[in-house]
Design a protein around this motif. Structure first.
Motif: not given
Length: 213
Positions: A29, A32-33, A74, A112-113, A116
């Motif tokens: 995560r 990727f973010s 997530t 951040k979630e 993503f």
């Protein structure tokens, strides 16, 4: 019959597997973010998680599978944080309104979630990598949020309410994802701090949900 020592070893081994799997998902995560899903390779993920590429493949066969599992994890995190926020900022007897407000109030801790999920939605905007991963993702999302809204679809009035709920939820989610992706840039360009935008958006959502529900 297994001995107590064998049972303890089996339990510890299963826990190690789950811990490593979660570590890979959490690391993915972050990567990727930062870099984007398409720009991240399995080797990048293995190096970031401090494991070998062979070990990574024991847990996940390819990057799309990792992305789907990160998305599921997530959504769990977003739901759990919103649930916690509901106990803090319950503002009315309107349960749906409280949930929508909690989504906005929890944004600073979920940036951040949401970032993503914005990347995930952008990458898989028209289709999923495979039918199997689509089934996996959709089934898990259904389990996460439950089937509490399904009964609304059985009547005309219920379908209308269901449509309002989904549309409002999509509006909030889209705005929060946009803030997570470009919030700092938007704030500088538009000369309105993110905190002020969130406050104003919160008022808009309260007004809308007062009328809808």
């Amino acid at each position: 019959m297994k001995t107590p020592n064998q049972e303890r070893y089996r339990h510890e081994r299963n826990q190690q597997v789950q811990d490593r799997r979660q570590h890979i998902i959490s690391t993915a995560r972050e990567i990727f973010s930062t870099n984007g899903i398409e720009n991240t390779t399995m080797l990048d993920l293995a190096e970031a998680a401090h494991i070998s590429k062979m070990t990574l493949y024991r847990y996940f066969p390819d990057r799309p599978t990792v992305a789907i599992e990160v998305a599921i994890d997530t959504i769990h995190q977003i739901r759990d944080r919103i649930t916690q926020q509901l106990t803090i900022t319950r503002t009315s007897e309107n349960q749906l309104q409280n949930m929508f407000v909690a989504m906005i109030d929890a944004f600073p801790e979920l940036e951040k979630e949401f970032r993503f999920m914005a990347m995930f939605d952008s990458l898989y905007y028209s289709s999923y990598p495979t039918p199997e991963l689509q089934q996996r993702y959709q089934a898990e999302v259904q389990n996460i949020f439950g089937r509490s809204l399904d009964t609304l679809i059985t009547t005309l009035e219920g379908r209308e309410k269901f449509t309002k709920i989904i549309t409002t939820a999509n509006m909030i989610t889209s705005y929060l994802q946009r803030l997570a992706l470009r919030g700092e840039l938007m704030s500088n360009e538009q000369m309105v701090p993110i905190e002020i935008q969130l406050q104003y958006f919160r008022k808009i959502v309260v007004n809308i949900t007062n009328d809808l529900f």
